[in-house]
Enzyme design. Sequence first.
Site, PDB file in Angstrom:
ATOM      1  N   CYS A 115      47.331  61.279  81.036  1.00  0.00           N
ATOM      2  CA  CYS A 115      47.508  59.874  80.655  1.00  0.00           C
ATOM      3  C   CYS A 115      46.165  59.143  80.759  1.00  0.00           C
ATOM      4  CB  CYS A 115      48.598  59.233  81.512  1.00  0.00           C
ATOM      5  SG  CYS A 115      49.259  57.722  80.805  1.00  0.00           S
ATOM      6  N   HIS A 141      53.321  63.211  81.357  1.00  0.00           N
ATOM      7  CA  HIS A 141      53.126  63.345  82.802  1.00  0.00           C
ATOM      8  C   HIS A 141      53.887  64.543  83.367  1.00  0.00           C
ATOM      9  CE1 HIS A 141      51.235  59.404  83.834  1.00  0.00           C
ATOM     10  NE2 HIS A 141      51.839  58.990  82.729  1.00  0.00           N
ATOM     11  N   GLU A 174      53.554  65.879  86.187  1.00  0.00           N
ATOM     12  CA  GLU A 174      53.807  65.701  87.635  1.00  0.00           C
ATOM     13  C   GLU A 174      55.082  64.914  87.892  1.00  0.00           C
ATOM     14  OE1 GLU A 174      51.776  63.891  85.912  1.00  0.00           O
ATOM     15  OE2 GLU A 174      51.690  61.840  86.676  1.00  0.00           O
TER      16      GLU A 174
END
Lengths: 233, 738
Positions: free
Chosen positions: A89, A195, A197
């Site tokens: 990002c 993302h 994560e």
Amino acid sequence: MKFGVVVFPGSNCDRDMQDALQYDLNKEVIMLWHKEKDLSMFSTEDCIVLPGGFSYGDYLRCGAIARFSPMMQSVIDFANRGGKVLGVCNGFQILCESHLLPGVLLQNAHQQFVCKNIYMKNGDGRALKIPVAHGEGRFYADEKTLYELEENDQVIFRYCDEKGTVNAGSNPNGAIRSIAGISNRAGNVWGMMPHPERATSAALGNQDGLEVFKILELYGTVAAEKQELATAL
Amino acid sequence: MEITAQTAKELRLTEEEFELIKQKLGRTPNFTELCSFSAMWSEHCSYKNSIKWLKTLPREGGRMLVAAGEENAGLMDMGNGYGVVFKIESHNHPSAIEPFQGAATGVGGIQRDIFTMGARPIASLNSLRFGNLKDKKTQRLLAGVVHGIGHYGNCFGVPTVGGEVYFEDCYHTNPLVNAMSVGIVKVGKTISATAEGIGNPVFFVGSATGKDGIGGASFASANITEESTEELPAVQVGDPFQEKKLLEACLEVIDTGAVVGMQDMGAAGIICSTAEMSAKGGVGMRIDLDKVPTRQQNMKAWELLLSESQERMLIVVEKGKEEAVLKVFEKWDLSASNIGEVTGDGLLKFYMHGELEAEIPAYELVLGGGAPQYTREYKEPAYLEKIKAFDANSIKDIDAADLKGVAEQIIQIPNIASKRWVYVQYDSMVGAANTSTNAPSDAAVILAKGTGKALTVTVDCNSRYVHAEPYTGGMIAVAEAARNIVCSGGEPLGVTNCLNFGNPYDPEVYYQFVKAVTGMGDACRKFNTPVTGGNVSFYNQNPDGPVYPTPTIGMVGVIDEFTNRMTMDYKEAGDVIVLIGEQQDDIASSEYLHKVKGVEYSPAPHFDIDEEFGVQKFVASIIKDKLVKSAHDISEGGLLVTLLEKGFNRNLGFEVKADSDIRTDAYWFGEAQSRVVVTVSKDKAEELQHKAAAAGIPATILGSVSNGSIKVNGTDWGSIEAWKEKYDTAIEKIISAN
């Protein structure tokens, strides 16, 4: 293999990345303050992560200021020596601003911030459900750069639908050729808008993010996939 | 200049208040002092017209760790040595004038209330009210407010996990923007908003002070009129990046052990934070206004005192530990200035260029001190006659053949349809703790990382019910919030409230306030959810009248074992759909009656608090026993909307039959309270019914979950995907039609 996560003053996905790497991927993580410069504890087998957020507020072009931070000078040097660098990002935006990756990230085509689960895939792999959250994630590059990216297999992820079909409807920001993530020519620097994560824990009900780290060969063995709910809590 | 009652009036103080100030000071105040009183005695800061009734709310007990109103936000024990800090606040007036900055600074302000106590915010919610969505002005306000909330929250890095958006004509001029934040702190590690220790230095940290937001508190304490746009400087400007740094720096500075007390600067800026901290600690402060960093030249003392520039905090530091504090703020590139010290005389003394600009006893400025408290008169509003006169028999029931058409209409009413257009603009997943993204439930379920527990949070208020019957409506707002928590597997802990009403000097408006607060209080006592704090926003009124009385309830619950979390969606075809609670022959105040039939005045829907309590207790027990696979309460739109919403997440349909002699419209679209739709696997349906019978709770089998097709009373209604498409895109279609 260990990880370093760079913390800019406006990073807000740094802890999420740390949690995912530590608890869900069982990796050693060292947090790196943007004003520092020292990366001597890392070998080029290790990976430096630039997490999501708003590095320096991003009131100018996203990532434009972060590029000049002391730590980024070291990261650029580390990447040029062949060290692994992953930008997610805002981290992707910083990598483009730093010219470690080609292209730019423009304001989303619909001119609004967008946060939702999207699907993306690597080559002919399965569609992975991964969250996006950005206002400026529309990847763009000129024809020549795009030609090179595709010729050298540098497009690592494209937006697609649940079934893996790449089409306009599944592209959340209008990115050219549905590009969600790319690597550099040497294959040691990666940037992506989604993302991973945010999709590595059973408690969150989505572990497709683990697949992303596997594809980038940052994960290691499949055995590590087993994880207890308690780790996330 | 000569200070007279006229000056006071221009500063929105009454003549009586002016006399009171003179009496308290023993002299006529100068302009700076009068401005200070004007801000501190404004409705916004002093609660002068509401405190009498707020005191009737249950404000202690349960797991509260500080009494209501004691600190910047409520603090409750969530177990395992952790506390949950939460609060809701309005930013209605600024948002009406400048929706983007108004909403953005609303989000920023509420976050500061959380981290000033030493807690890290982990979830944000908001409750929004606008006029008719087809109206261009509404669309502009909606776009601006949503953009503002996203702009601030997304950058600040706290996920927006829940909220509500309603569209009613009464909010056309006065939109409501209520923002809530929830944070986590280790018990015993909280910081108090108090000043102690004579000689301790007072630090001013964060952004420099400008002229923005001057008079914001008193601006928010008046009706909105055409001239209100001229008050634009009363709207603040937010910088979320600055606040993100301030958050990290404040949490770090607490760890140094050098902090005696800390308070954010929100409404009424420096004067409010110095007055409240001093009054609380029973001390005074000597402040050198020259040392306050400014971003504009030649600011006057009163401007410095009243400015509502954002992202600023006041910190009282233990003498001798200044270096540790400065080091932290330097690390985060934030300014930190020693602007004065704590004194023992209880006086606030503000100096500029060596001159004493103002000298006021801190106690006299604050709520609970010298600020006036009023008893206002109230009388039953005339419109309630029309509500009592409602006769459901005058409304023609719907024919069986029209049922599907009405259902299609109802799921596309903006109040009911998906708010996707709104919430995709918020980062709902930063923090990697929002479990509701992939597993939706009635209240958002958030992992409280590090505590071993999860929190479940919601905001609720159906203001049409409150308008119809203020007392019952107030109770329903609390009951629905608790029901949402229970349906998500949580145990309701406590409440924060945002009381949005019209002009308190209008006895009919004040009647709504009194009755709604009384209803809320009674419901909070029943559910053992004390009110930890919140905010009152009066003057949500314009020349056409007040908004619906809107006491927004923010509720927090705790889930001790994450495996007890419950979700709302159908899990598997073949599962049995069971209604817990009783169907009622009641269409009152439903979206159906209001929007489809166009009936403005009808009573609140069926509600009995003991019945509600019984249903919630039973639902909690069957979730704990792992008997049910999903739970979703019936709210706006009635049973049919609930059945459809349960299908959207996994594209599963349902087959149901009405088995009752009540009105068709009441059966499917009535909004009687205390009803929850659950699903169980086939082999457990009987056990569920036995348990319900034993508990004396009605449990009716409605039908079963299907692979995606919908059948109602034997008629084919098409696929769940087609219904989902209508539900998801209704708001987007209205917005793009213009």
